[in-house]
Motif scaffolding. Structure first.
Motif, PDB file in Angstrom:
ATOM      1  N   ARG A   4       0.946  -1.312   0.023  1.00 12.83           N
ATOM      2  CA  ARG A   4      -0.070  -0.029  -0.057  1.00 12.83           C
ATOM      3  C   ARG A   4       0.790   1.101  -0.078  1.00 12.83           C
ATOM      4  O   ARG A   4       1.880   1.424   0.453  1.00 12.83           O
ATOM      5  CB  ARG A   4      -1.020  -0.004   1.242  1.00 12.83           C
ATOM      6  N   THR A   5       0.332   2.303  -0.439  1.00 18.09           N
ATOM      7  CA  THR A   5       1.262   3.667  -0.515  1.00 18.09           C
ATOM      8  C   THR A   5       1.302   4.075   0.795  1.00 18.09           C
ATOM      9  O   THR A   5       0.282   4.085   1.718  1.00 18.09           O
ATOM     10  CB  THR A   5       0.448   4.539  -1.510  1.00 18.09           C
ATOM     11  N   PRO A   6       2.308   4.742   1.111  1.00 16.86           N
ATOM     12  CA  PRO A   6       2.383   5.143   2.469  1.00 16.86           C
ATOM     13  C   PRO A   6       1.598   6.749   2.625  1.00 16.86           C
ATOM     14  O   PRO A   6       1.209   7.451   1.491  1.00 16.86           O
ATOM     15  CB  PRO A   6       4.002   5.716   2.558  1.00 16.86           C
ATOM     16  N   LEU A   7       1.732   7.207   3.668  1.00 13.97           N
ATOM     17  CA  LEU A   7       0.971   8.738   4.225  1.00 13.97           C
ATOM     18  C   LEU A   7       1.858   9.574   3.986  1.00 13.97           C
ATOM     19  O   LEU A   7       3.197   9.535   4.224  1.00 13.97           O
ATOM     20  CB  LEU A   7       0.438   8.717   5.582  1.00 13.97           C
ATOM     21  N   CYS A   8       1.528  10.938   3.775  1.00 15.71           N
ATOM     22  CA  CYS A   8       2.269  12.059   3.527  1.00 15.71           C
ATOM     23  C   CYS A   8       2.718  12.416   4.884  1.00 15.71           C
ATOM     24  O   CYS A   8       1.922  12.536   5.940  1.00 15.71           O
ATOM     25  CB  CYS A   8       1.540  13.314   2.980  1.00 15.71           C
ATOM     26  N   HIS A  12      -0.420  14.189   6.046  1.00 18.54           N
ATOM     27  CA  HIS A  12      -1.107  12.682   6.283  1.00 18.54           C
ATOM     28  C   HIS A  12      -2.199  12.310   5.321  1.00 18.54           C
ATOM     29  O   HIS A  12      -2.805  11.491   5.482  1.00 18.54           O
ATOM     30  CB  HIS A  12      -1.834  12.543   7.585  1.00 18.54           C
ATOM     31  N   ALA A  13      -2.074  12.786   4.033  1.00 17.32           N
ATOM     32  CA  ALA A  13      -2.777  12.296   2.880  1.00 17.32           C
ATOM     33  C   ALA A  13      -2.167  11.187   2.178  1.00 17.32           C
ATOM     34  O   ALA A  13      -1.013  10.939   2.452  1.00 17.32           O
ATOM     35  CB  ALA A  13      -3.155  13.402   1.941  1.00 17.32           C
ATOM     36  N   GLN A  14      -2.965  10.274   1.526  1.00 15.76           N
ATOM     37  CA  GLN A  14      -2.507   9.168   0.896  1.00 15.76           C
ATOM     38  C   GLN A  14      -1.482   9.482  -0.253  1.00 15.76           C
ATOM     39  O   GLN A  14      -2.091  10.373  -1.126  1.00 15.76           O
ATOM     40  CB  GLN A  14      -3.326   8.216   0.268  1.00 15.76           C
ATOM     41  N   ALA A  16       0.461   8.915  -3.997  1.00 11.63           N
ATOM     42  CA  ALA A  16       0.294   8.203  -5.129  1.00 11.63           C
ATOM     43  C   ALA A  16       1.753   7.908  -5.795  1.00 11.63           C
ATOM     44  O   ALA A  16       2.567   8.786  -5.457  1.00 11.63           O
ATOM     45  CB  ALA A  16      -0.470   9.057  -6.133  1.00 11.63           C
ATOM     46  N   CYS A  34       2.515  13.698  -2.995  1.00 10.16           N
ATOM     47  CA  CYS A  34       1.099  13.722  -2.505  1.00 10.16           C
ATOM     48  C   CYS A  34       0.180  14.851  -3.245  1.00 10.16           C
ATOM     49  O   CYS A  34       1.095  15.644  -3.651  1.00 10.16           O
ATOM     50  CB  CYS A  34       1.428  14.697  -1.027  1.00 10.16           C
TER      51      CYS A  34
END
Length: 61
Positions: A4-8, A12-14, A16, A34
């Motif tokens: 899965r992609t990490p969070l910023c 803290h957004a997903q 890409a 982000c």
């Protein structure tokens, strides 16, 4: 291998996947971006499946 992609780290957004660059010896550099704050993150990860190794096949019987 990233499932899965990490969070910023900033907002803290997903993140890409922006780019995947193959490196030597079974590794790859993945660049994530982000969409909210334009922060970039580069992660070096294995490009092979660790569960498909010879050692794992020998020990999982």
């Amino acid at each position: 291998m990233v499932d899965r992609t990490p969070l910023c780290f900033r907002c803290h957004a997903q993140l890409a996947v922006k780019r995947v660059h193959l490196l030597s010896d079974g590794f790859e550099a993945r660049t994530f971006q982000c969409g909210l704050c334009d922060h970039h993150l580069v992660v070096v990860a294995s490009s092979t499946d660790p569960l498909d190794s010879v050692e794992n096949r020998l020990t999982s019987r």
